[in-house]
Write an enzyme that holds these catalytic residues in place. Structure first.
Site, short mmCIF file in Angstrom:
data_model
loop_
_atom_site.label_atom_id
_atom_site.label_comp_id
_atom_site.label_asym_id
_atom_site.label_seq_id
_atom_site.Cartn_x
_atom_site.Cartn_y
_atom_site.Cartn_z
N LYS A 75 0.94 -1.32 0.07
CA LYS A 75 0.00 -0.03 -0.03
C LYS A 75 0.77 1.54 -0.17
O LYS A 75 0.54 2.07 -0.84
CB LYS A 75 -0.80 0.07 1.24
CG LYS A 75 -1.75 -1.42 1.22
CD LYS A 75 -2.65 -1.23 2.46
CE LYS A 75 -2.00 -0.94 3.99
NZ LYS A 75 -1.27 -2.38 4.11
N ARG B 58 -9.94 0.57 8.18
CA ARG B 58 -9.50 -0.73 8.40
C ARG B 58 -10.70 -1.42 9.36
O ARG B 58 -10.58 -2.64 9.67
CB ARG B 58 -8.41 -0.59 9.43
CG ARG B 58 -6.98 -0.26 8.81
CD ARG B 58 -6.20 -1.14 9.07
NE ARG B 58 -4.86 -1.22 9.58
CZ ARG B 58 -3.73 -0.76 9.25
NH1 ARG B 58 -3.90 0.45 8.23
NH2 ARG B 58 -2.73 -1.04 9.45
N ARG C 221 11.72 -5.52 5.54
CA ARG C 221 11.76 -3.82 5.27
C ARG C 221 12.45 -2.90 5.94
O ARG C 221 12.58 -3.05 7.25
CB ARG C 221 10.16 -3.66 5.46
CG ARG C 221 9.80 -2.23 5.26
CD ARG C 221 8.22 -1.99 5.28
NE ARG C 221 7.57 -2.25 6.43
CZ ARG C 221 6.32 -2.36 6.56
NH1 ARG C 221 5.52 -1.64 5.70
NH2 ARG C 221 5.75 -2.74 7.52
N ARG D 254 10.94 -0.92 11.15
CA ARG D 254 9.78 -0.74 12.20
C ARG D 254 9.66 -1.70 13.37
O ARG D 254 9.90 -2.75 13.04
CB ARG D 254 8.40 -0.55 11.50
CG ARG D 254 8.16 0.44 10.87
CD ARG D 254 6.94 0.86 9.75
NE ARG D 254 5.98 -0.32 10.41
CZ ARG D 254 4.63 -0.31 9.53
NH1 ARG D 254 4.56 0.19 8.38
NH2 ARG D 254 3.68 -1.12 10.15
N ARG E 169 -0.45 -8.73 13.54
CA ARG E 169 -0.98 -7.76 12.61
C ARG E 169 -1.70 -8.38 11.71
O ARG E 169 -2.83 -8.08 11.03
CB ARG E 169 0.17 -6.74 12.10
CG ARG E 169 0.64 -5.95 13.08
CD ARG E 169 1.89 -5.50 12.58
NE ARG E 169 2.12 -4.63 11.14
CZ ARG E 169 3.05 -4.66 10.53
NH1 ARG E 169 4.24 -5.02 11.24
NH2 ARG E 169 2.97 -4.20 9.41
P1 AP5 Z 1 4.73 -1.56 2.19
O1 AP5 Z 1 4.39 -0.75 0.72
O2 AP5 Z 1 5.73 -0.81 3.08
O3 AP5 Z 1 3.44 -2.50 2.40
P2 AP5 Z 1 2.14 -1.76 3.25
O4 AP5 Z 1 1.00 -2.39 2.57
O5 AP5 Z 1 2.13 -0.25 3.42
O6 AP5 Z 1 2.49 -2.45 4.74
P3 AP5 Z 1 2.35 -2.05 6.13
O7 AP5 Z 1 3.00 -2.80 6.92
O8 AP5 Z 1 2.79 -0.62 6.26
O9 AP5 Z 1 0.86 -1.96 6.52
P4 AP5 Z 1 0.23 -1.98 7.95
O10 AP5 Z 1 -1.35 -1.98 7.39
O11 AP5 Z 1 0.53 -2.89 8.71
O12 AP5 Z 1 0.87 -0.85 8.74
P5 AP5 Z 1 0.29 0.60 8.92
O13 AP5 Z 1 1.66 1.40 8.79
O14 AP5 Z 1 -0.61 1.13 8.10
O15 AP5 Z 1 5.74 -2.84 1.44
C1 AP5 Z 1 6.17 -3.85 2.37
C2 AP5 Z 1 7.54 -4.38 1.84
O16 AP5 Z 1 7.40 -4.92 0.79
C3 AP5 Z 1 8.54 -3.16 1.89
O17 AP5 Z 1 9.86 -3.32 2.23
C4 AP5 Z 1 8.39 -2.95 0.34
O18 AP5 Z 1 9.91 -2.60 -0.35
C5 AP5 Z 1 8.37 -4.41 -0.29
N1 AP5 Z 1 7.62 -4.38 -1.56
C6 AP5 Z 1 6.38 -3.72 -1.89
N2 AP5 Z 1 5.85 -3.85 -3.12
C7 AP5 Z 1 6.71 -5.14 -3.36
C8 AP5 Z 1 6.65 -6.08 -4.62
N3 AP5 Z 1 5.64 -5.85 -5.41
N4 AP5 Z 1 7.57 -7.04 -4.72
C9 AP5 Z 1 8.53 -7.28 -3.68
N5 AP5 Z 1 8.47 -6.66 -2.52
C10 AP5 Z 1 7.65 -5.26 -2.31
O19 AP5 Z 1 -0.21 0.43 10.59
C11 AP5 Z 1 0.86 0.36 11.66
C12 AP5 Z 1 -0.21 0.38 12.71
O20 AP5 Z 1 -0.66 1.61 12.89
C13 AP5 Z 1 -1.12 -0.53 13.06
O21 AP5 Z 1 -0.97 -1.95 13.32
C14 AP5 Z 1 -2.15 0.10 13.85
O22 AP5 Z 1 -1.69 -0.34 15.14
C15 AP5 Z 1 -2.17 1.57 13.38
N6 AP5 Z 1 -3.23 1.85 12.36
C16 AP5 Z 1 -2.71 2.51 11.23
N7 AP5 Z 1 -3.92 2.58 10.41
C17 AP5 Z 1 -4.94 2.28 11.61
C18 AP5 Z 1 -6.17 2.54 11.30
N8 AP5 Z 1 -6.98 2.59 10.20
N9 AP5 Z 1 -7.02 1.97 12.35
C19 AP5 Z 1 -6.53 1.61 13.38
N10 AP5 Z 1 -5.17 1.49 13.68
C20 AP5 Z 1 -4.22 1.95 12.52
MG MG Z 2 2.31 1.05 4.71
#
Ligand code: AP5
Ligand code: MG
Ligand code: ZN
Length: 215
Positions: free
Chosen positions: A13, A88, A127, A160, A171
């Site tokens: 994402k 979410r 990552r 992270r 997660r």
């Molecule tokens: P990346 O692009 O970083 O993936 P992502 O989908 O953004 O994954 P996240 O881990 O950031 O999602 P998340 O939902 O757990 O975390 P968030 O920060 O939103 O890519 C991942 C890796 O893969 C990278 O190394 C990248 O280089 C690689 N990659 C990408 N594409 C690729 C490809 N095609 N091939 C190979 N490799 C590839 O949330 C964190 C925390 O915040 C949550 O746990 C929660 O506590 C809180 N939070 C955030 N939003 C909310 C919400 N709406 N409600 C409640 N709590 C929330």
């Molecule tokens: Mg992300």
């Protein structure tokens, strides 16, 4: 142009929203990034969010919804935005619909990025993200040009704290229980578009733009 990017942790994402928002000239709004910024500033929001994030749990809807709704009325969101990691929960989806409807607006397409669970785990374990602008990298799949430094801003790269194996498992469980139901929710609303999130990052981005912008 008000898009939602939906997908499991590690589905790409943030990677795709970063590039696509720049190409389309719209804002990239990631609730995870907003919470991490709040944590590094050390205020009350950050302290509260941290207790959930470090356990791999969702931050309560009330806090998250308030933060997101304040963010999307900022001037840089006027031309449109990509919501990355929000909504979410069904509650968050309803709150967003309601707030937009009050302004006679609505969410456009919802891009569901589909990736297998084994691949998600592989990605999250390798990552690194930028401490300053939060651009994600991968040690193997998407390394920075200079080791340890962000290509975009020169910031320092770090792992992270919630990317450890135990928290990643939590997660993923939380994603399947609380967020995956949104796939059907948006399908029923006729807004869901789906792409295969495995393969070349650039190609996936191209396909995503085509899917989001076609009539
Ligand atoms: P990346 O692009 O970083 O993936 P992502 O989908 O953004 O994954 P996240 O881990 O950031 O999602 P998340 O939902 O757990 O975390 P968030 O920060 O939103 O890519 C991942 C890796 O893969 C990278 O190394 C990248 O280089 C690689 N990659 C990408 N594409 C690729 C490809 N095609 N091939 C190979 N490799 C590839 O949330 C964190 C925390 O915040 C949550 O746990 C929660 O506590 C809180 N939070 C955030 N939003 C909310 C919400 N709406 N409600 C409640 N709590 C929330
Ligand atoms: Mg992300
Ligand atoms: Zn950076």
């Amino acid at each position: 142009m008000r898009f939602v990017f939906l997908g499991a942790p590690g589905s790409g994402k943030g990677t795709q929203a970063g590039v696509i928002s720049q190409r389309l000239g719209i804002a990239h709004v990631a609730t995870g990034d907003l919470f991490r910024e709040a944590v590094s500033k050390g205020g009350e929001l950050g302290r509260e969010a941290k207790t959930y994030m470090e356990k791999g749990l969702l931050v309560p809807d009330e806090i998250t919804i308030r933060m997101l709704l304040e963010r999307i009325v900022a001037p840089d969101c006027r031309k449109g935005y990509i919501l990355d990691g929000f909504p979410r929960t069904l509650e968050q989806a309803r709150a967003l619909d309601l707030a937009l409807a009050e302004r006679e607006e609505a969410v456009g397409r919802v891009l569901y990025i589909k990736v297998s669970t084994e691949e998600l785990v592989r990605r999250l374990s390798g990552r690194l993200i930028c401490r300053d602008c939060q651009t994600p990298y991968h040690q193997v799949a998407s390394p920075p040009k200079v080791a340890g430094k962000c290509d975009q801003c020169g910031g320092e790269l770090y792992q992270r704290p919630d990317d450890n194996p135990e928290t990643v498992r939590k997660r993923l469980d939380v994603y399947f229980a609380e967020t995956a139901p949104l796939i059907d929710h948006y399908k029923e609303a006729g807004r869901l578009v789906e792409i295969d999130g495995e393969g070349d990052i650039e190609k996936i981005g191209q396909e995503a733009i085509t899917t989001l912008t076609k009539d």
